[in-house]
Design an enzyme around this catalytic site. Structure first.
Site, PDB file in Angstrom:
ATOM      1  CG  PHE A 143       2.724   3.460   3.913  1.00  0.00           C
ATOM      2  CD1 PHE A 143       2.408   4.419   2.969  1.00  0.00           C
ATOM      3  CD2 PHE A 143       1.711   2.965   4.719  1.00  0.00           C
ATOM      4  CE1 PHE A 143       1.095   4.891   2.825  1.00  0.00           C
ATOM      5  CE2 PHE A 143       0.405   3.416   4.585  1.00  0.00           C
ATOM      6  CZ  PHE A 143       0.098   4.379   3.630  1.00  0.00           C
ATOM      7  CG  ASP A 228       4.520   1.738  11.472  1.00  0.00           C
ATOM      8  OD1 ASP A 228       3.761   0.790  11.727  1.00  0.00           O
ATOM      9  OD2 ASP A 228       4.268   2.596  10.607  1.00  0.00           O
ATOM     10  CE  LYS A 257      -1.287  -2.747   7.132  1.00  0.00           C
ATOM     11  NZ  LYS A 257      -2.236  -2.559   6.026  1.00  0.00           N
TER      12      LYS A 257
HETATM   13  C1  LIG Z   1       3.723   0.084   8.438  1.00  0.00           C
HETATM   14  C2  LIG Z   1       2.428   0.786   8.287  1.00  0.00           C
HETATM   15  N1  LIG Z   1       2.167   1.841   9.073  1.00  0.00           N
HETATM   16  C3  LIG Z   1       1.003   2.498   9.003  1.00  0.00           C
HETATM   17  C4  LIG Z   1       0.024   2.123   8.106  1.00  0.00           C
HETATM   18  C5  LIG Z   1      -1.264   2.882   8.028  1.00  0.00           C
HETATM   19  O1  LIG Z   1      -2.295   2.117   8.571  1.00  0.00           O
HETATM   20  P1  LIG Z   1      -3.834   2.479   8.235  1.00  0.00           P
HETATM   21  O2  LIG Z   1      -4.017   2.239   6.780  1.00  0.00           O
HETATM   22  O3  LIG Z   1      -4.616   1.547   9.121  1.00  0.00           O
HETATM   23  O4  LIG Z   1      -4.024   3.903   8.616  1.00  0.00           O
HETATM   24  C6  LIG Z   1       0.246   1.017   7.270  1.00  0.00           C
HETATM   25  C7  LIG Z   1      -0.764   0.590   6.285  1.00  0.00           C
HETATM   26  O5  LIG Z   1      -0.496  -0.129   5.359  1.00  0.00           O
HETATM   27  C8  LIG Z   1       1.484   0.335   7.372  1.00  0.00           C
HETATM   28  O6  LIG Z   1       1.755  -0.723   6.584  1.00  0.00           O
END
Ligand SMILES: Cc1ncc(COP(=O)(O)O)c(C=O)c1O
Length: 401
Positions: A143, A228, A257
């Protein structure tokens, strides 16, 4: 704010005026303190989700709150047409956590941090490998966000389907499978984008051997390794960044986050040579790295460093893992540090268990149909862990089958 709004009126107001993209649980929280939340009726909850792994230092952390309040009274925003005193200080601190020698671009969310990483990887790939080198490989189950580009990188076809056509140049391979990655690595690949622990994909950690092999493969094929760390970063797994467990050095790291403890801020860090692929005007955002969000993040990092939060998360994670593993109704516990999933025994449905926990005063979520995600604030106490596991144990004993 209308304090007199009943819960039913709130739901009706939401339905009438808010785009209905979320399936929300039937509660509205009005206050938080550390690991605790309260609803409008004064009911207390233990928060073992921390706003989806965001509130690492807990709700209403006094130092972060004071920093935000002071900055709000001083200067909230000026745009990136001008310098602000906070942004480079935050960049320097993040860079030192990542070993130094890098540059940071600030955004407002995880998706935007990944968007920046992808644009940078394309710029770098095309500058070094020609116009065809713009493909990004990522993993099934991953994700990376909900913008069209980060959705294209997200290895969940069911989320992509209704938004076709998505931007070109994204392919997914099975997670934790080096042979599959090697087979997909051609000269068009500018970057491999991976989570070290797939969070939304069910809390699935990659093996250290895999990550080291990915690093070697990227070096061999002149592709960037982009990690990520939006969910795993800043202490959650017991290290500042989850890739540290495997001892690999990524070229690009994204985070969001936990960085602002709830104040929206994201960041994309890259080795200086990679970062230099961006020229002035290539990428920008109005709010990114503004004084208010950057000051909140600086306060977060100050507290995290002083209190050695990653080590505390590692200890607390070990306790939570042990206690969950002993619960009847839990078949297995996976994850790292305080990013954990409890795989439930047959007969239990995770969404139902999560709802029953909420009713019993414990906030967590069903990360798959059969697994619960637990991601409490990193300063969670032993007593809070014991209390939360007690609630879950009682729910599992009375529910399911
Ligand atoms: C690993 C990862 N990357 C990217 C995102 C996307 O972040 P945002 O919801 O702040 O756009 C998330 C959100 O849960 C995530 O867990």
């Amino acid at each position: 704010m209308n304090q007199a709004l009943s819960f039913d009126d709130l739901v009706a107001l939401d339905a009438a005026h808010v785009m209905q993209t979320y399936g929300r649980a039937p509660v509205a929280f009005v206050r938080g303190d550390g690991t605790r939340l309260w609803d409008a009726d004064g009911r207390e909850y233990l928060d073992f989700l921390a706003g989806l792994a965001v509130v690492g230092l807990g709700h209403a952390h006094p130092e972060v709150a004071a920093a935000i309040a002071e900055q709000a009274r001083t200067l909230v925003h000026v745009s990136n047409l001008y310098y602000n005193e906070v942004q480079p200080q935050l960049a320097a601190r993040l860079d030192s956590l990542l070993g130094g020698g890098g540059r940071v671009f600030f955004s407002n969310s995880g998706a935007e941090a990944n968007e920046c990483a992808i644009k940078l990887a394309r710029r770098h790939g095309q500058a070094n490998g020609g116009p065809e080198r713009f493909h990004v490989l990522s993993a099934y189950g991953s994700f990376h966000g909900r913008t069209l580009t980060t959705l294209a990188a997200t290895g969940q076809p069911q989320k992509q389907e209704v938004f076709q056509p998505l931007p070109a140049g994204f392919r997914q391979v099975p997670f934790d499978d080096i042979a599959a990655l090697a087979a997909a690595m051609d000269e068009r690949v500018c970057a491999v984008l991976l989570e070290v622990v797939q969070g939304e994909g069910g809390v699935q950690p990659a093996s250290a051997d895999y990550l080291r092999a990915v690093r070697a493969l990227c070096d061999d094929r002149e592709a960037l390794l982009v990690v990520d760390e939006v969910q795993t970063g800043l202490g959650r797994t017991g290290r500042w960044f989850a890739f540290e467990h495997a001892g690999v050095a990524p070229d690009v790291v994204t985070m969001a986050k936990a960085l602002g403890n709830g104040v929206p801020i994201g960041a994309c860090w890259a080795r200086a040579e990679v970062a230099s692929a961006f020229k002035p005007g290539d990428h920008a955002t109005t709010f990114g790295g503004q004084p208010l969000a950057a000051r909140a993040a600086l306060a977060v990092l100050e507290v995290m460093q002083r209190e050695n939060v990653p080590a505390r998360a590692e200890r607390a994670g070990a306790r939570l893992t042990r206690s969950l593993g002993r619960l009847p109704g839990v078949d297995a516990v996976r994850g790292v540090g305080l990013l954990l999933a409890a795989e439930l025994a047959a007969g239990h449905e995770a969404p139902k268990v999560a709802s029953a926990c909420l009713e019993a005063g414990l906030v967590l979520n069903a990360v798959t149909p059969t697994a619960l995600r637990l991601a409490p604030p990193l300063l969670v106490s032993d007593d809070e862990i014991d209390a939360a596991v007690g609630i879950l144990g009682r729910v599992l004993a009375g529910e399911g089958a």
